[in-house]
Design an enzyme around this catalytic site. Structure first.
Site, mmCIF file in Angstrom:
data_model
loop_
_atom_site.group_PDB
_atom_site.id
_atom_site.type_symbol
_atom_site.label_atom_id
_atom_site.label_comp_id
_atom_site.label_asym_id
_atom_site.label_seq_id
_atom_site.Cartn_x
_atom_site.Cartn_y
_atom_site.Cartn_z
ATOM 1 N NE ARG A 115 -3.181 6.418 10.684
ATOM 2 C CZ ARG A 115 -2.361 5.454 10.262
ATOM 3 N NH1 ARG A 115 -2.718 4.631 9.312
ATOM 4 N NH2 ARG A 115 -1.181 5.290 10.823
ATOM 5 C CG HIS A 159 3.318 6.377 8.638
ATOM 6 N ND1 HIS A 159 1.973 6.103 8.650
ATOM 7 C CD2 HIS A 159 3.874 5.426 7.839
ATOM 8 C CE1 HIS A 159 1.716 5.047 7.894
ATOM 9 N NE2 HIS A 159 2.862 4.615 7.382
HETATM 10 C C1 PNW Z 1 1.879 -0.414 5.884
HETATM 11 N N1 PNW Z 1 4.409 -6.389 5.403
HETATM 12 O O1 PNW Z 1 3.109 -1.031 5.747
HETATM 13 C C2 PNW Z 1 2.239 1.030 6.127
HETATM 14 O O2 PNW Z 1 1.700 1.595 7.283
HETATM 15 C C3 PNW Z 1 2.051 1.916 4.947
HETATM 16 O O3 PNW Z 1 2.913 3.014 5.057
HETATM 17 C C4 PNW Z 1 2.260 1.124 3.677
HETATM 18 O O4 PNW Z 1 2.275 1.905 2.532
HETATM 19 C C5 PNW Z 1 1.148 0.096 3.612
HETATM 20 O O5 PNW Z 1 1.096 -0.703 4.782
HETATM 21 C C6 PNW Z 1 1.219 -0.836 2.416
HETATM 22 O O6 PNW Z 1 2.383 -1.590 2.448
HETATM 23 C C7 PNW Z 1 3.330 -2.376 5.661
HETATM 24 O O7 PNW Z 1 5.499 -6.672 4.837
HETATM 25 C C8 PNW Z 1 4.569 -2.733 5.180
HETATM 26 O O8 PNW Z 1 3.647 -7.254 5.867
HETATM 27 C C9 PNW Z 1 4.928 -4.043 5.110
HETATM 28 C C10 PNW Z 1 4.023 -5.024 5.498
HETATM 29 C C11 PNW Z 1 2.767 -4.670 5.987
HETATM 30 C C12 PNW Z 1 2.432 -3.326 6.051
#
Ligand code: PNW
Length: 487
Positions: A115, A159
């Site tokens: 993906r 994204h």
């Molecule tokens: C996701 N939170 O982001 C994204 O889709 C990715 O790009 C990212 O690298 C990955 O998870 C890891 O963080 C998030 O604060 C960002 O709960 C923040 C949160 C959750 C997912």
């Protein structure tokens, strides 16, 4: 799959030890109490799609190459103080130049699918109007390379790297014009790639790019909007999703499938008993009112509209029809549980805050709760009757250390994955229609406001040399894929 594995193991063991089948059970450490091989017990269905996920701005680099326009993340990451150590995605993992090597990493894992996301400003440098041929050509090369190696591409269209021009001109997601531009962009990419890509995700994680970007200011574009404007931006984001669904159907090859990748708040009952289970389902509908619920139901739930009052979004019935366009599949990103208990309030549920002793991974927000990977698909199937579900992200950050001889023993990540995938197995074995799992992430990358400080990869990246090293978790995942089972 299952039979093959058993036969192979059997053959190997017999060959090596030259013993009879009757004594096998005493030698094999992996036999359960009833003599059932654990691999069989935890077996996934044939054809289950194991893969990895990444996103353009986090891995590509080449930020100024081949006519790419700037995105809000280029601008934001270059503002001092916004990202850990003022790091940017200018170079990231340099996947733009190293995609062939990275496809080989996927291949050596045995991954069935990848993906990736398309950078909107690579394809439309100013968000709309003029296309950039060199931009789309990169994704054609990437897709061709994946297919040549037997890996099925799954394509995310947004994204978070919104073209800066759309932020400047229209205020980004605060305008319907951005929704329309997104529809046009999505249709264009589908027209170019759908002869080779069957699955498209419109958006990744509405709440991350809207709530963190337009409410909390922690993500690009770094705004802190008041509630009415925030709700309107949320509305234009889901509208953009709906317009993209329609455009992809219109411009894509027949048989193209459209869905999204959403980190919806998936309620986990504090105790698995009837009242809490009911409360968790109710909470899941209400807590996702602005995004997944309106997309799946074509309607904002009353609780949301009432609660927001004068700050509720303005919309037309036509908007709701577009937003609720039926989807072919639902992708969910699952990292942490949201515990729910039954409650006497009019809502019928309450969110339970975890105590400070609750265990988490290297990212402080990443509380560990494997059962989230069971309840996520169950809710999507039971509440909204989804027939095809993908886990579009699951994984974790770990304080990885590269040893002098090139190893990373990320035992905590292996623990995390083993337990989460175990709960996913429960969902699949109870018949919830999960067709695939994308591990976040193939390799360490630009972790947004955390820069390169937090590592989510199963390949370690040395950012000085751009060399990739398989971590222990990569070995673990390769075994999972090969056996099509949790181990
Ligand atoms: C996701 N939170 O982001 C994204 O889709 C990715 O790009 C990212 O690298 C990955 O998870 C890891 O963080 C998030 O604060 C960002 O709960 C923040 C949160 C959750 C997912």
């Amino acid at each position: 799959m299952q039979k093959n594995f058993s036969r192979r193991t059997f053959g190997k063991t017999v060959g090596a030890a030259a013993i009879g089948a009757s004594s096998l059970s005493s030698l094999a450490p992996n036999l359960g109490a009833q003599g059932t091989p654990r691999e069989n017990y935890y077996q996934f269905p044939n054809g289950f799609l194991w893969g990895c996920a990444t996103a353009a701005y986090q891995v590509e680099g080449a930020a100024q190459e081949d006519g790419r326009g700037p995105s809000i993340w280029d601008t934001f990451s270059h503002i001092p103080g916004k990202v850990y150590n003022n790091q940017t995605g200018d170079v990231a993992d340099d996947q733009y130049h190293r995609y062939k090597e990275d496809v080989q990493l996927l291949k050596s894992l045995g991954a069935k699918t990848y993906r990736f996301s398309v950078s909107w400003p690579r394809v439309f440098p100013t968000g709309a109007g003029q296309t950039n041929e060199k931009g789309i050509a990169y994704y054609e090369r990437l897709v061709d390379e994946l297919l040549a190696n037997g890996i099925e591409p799954f394509c995310t269209l947004f994204h978070w790297d919104l073209p800066q021009a759309l932020q400047d001109k229209f205020g980004g997601w605060e305008s319907r014009e951005t929704s329309k531009a997104f529809g046009d962009y999505a249709g264009y990419v589908a027209s170019k790639l759908s002869d080779r890509v069957q699955h498209f995700f419109t958006m990744n994680e509405f709440s991350s790019f809207i709530d963190l970007g337009y409410r909390d200011g922690r993500f690009a574009p770094g705004l802190k909007l008041p509630p009415a404007r925030l709700n309107q931006a949320r509305h234009y984001a889901v509208l953009a999703h709906g317009l993209a669904v329609q455009a992809i159907r219109d411009k894509g090859k027949t048989g193209t499938k459209v869905g999204l990748a959403e980190n919806f708040l998936s309620g986990v009952p504090v105790i698995e008993s009837e009242p809490h289970v009911k409360a968790a389902a109710q909470a899941t509908r209400v807590l996702n009112a602005q995004y997944l619920t309106v997309i799946m139901e074509g309607k904002y739930v009353n609780e949301y509209i009432q609660q927001e009052g004068a700050n509720a979004p303005k919309f037309t019935p036509e908007d709701l029809k577009i937003i609720g366009s039926p989807l072919d599949f639902v992708g969910i990103n699952i990292y942490t549980p949201v515990y729910i208990r039954a409650d006497d309030s009019s809502m019928g549920f309450a969110v339970v805050k975890n105590p400070s002793s609750y265990p988490h991974m290297a990212s402080p927000w990443l509380d560990i709760g494997p059962e989230a990977l069971y309840w996520g698909p169950r809710h999507v199937a039971q509440i909204w009757n989804a027939k095809e579900i993908y886990i579009t992200e699951n994984g974790c950050s770990s304080a990885d250390v590269l040893t002098p001889d090139g190893h990373v023993y990320d035992t905590d990540r292996v623990m995390y994955l083993r337990n989460y995938i175990g709960k996913l197995h429960r969902a699949v074995s109870e018949g919830f229609p999960v067709r695939g799992y994308f591990l976040w992430s193939l390799m360490d990358n630009f972790e947004w406001a955390d820069g390169y400080n937090l590592r989510f990869g199963i390949y370690y990246v040395d950012y000085q040399t751009q060399k990739r090293y398989p971590k222990l978790s990569a070995q673990f995942y390769r075994e999972v894929i090969e056996r099509n089972a949790v181990l």
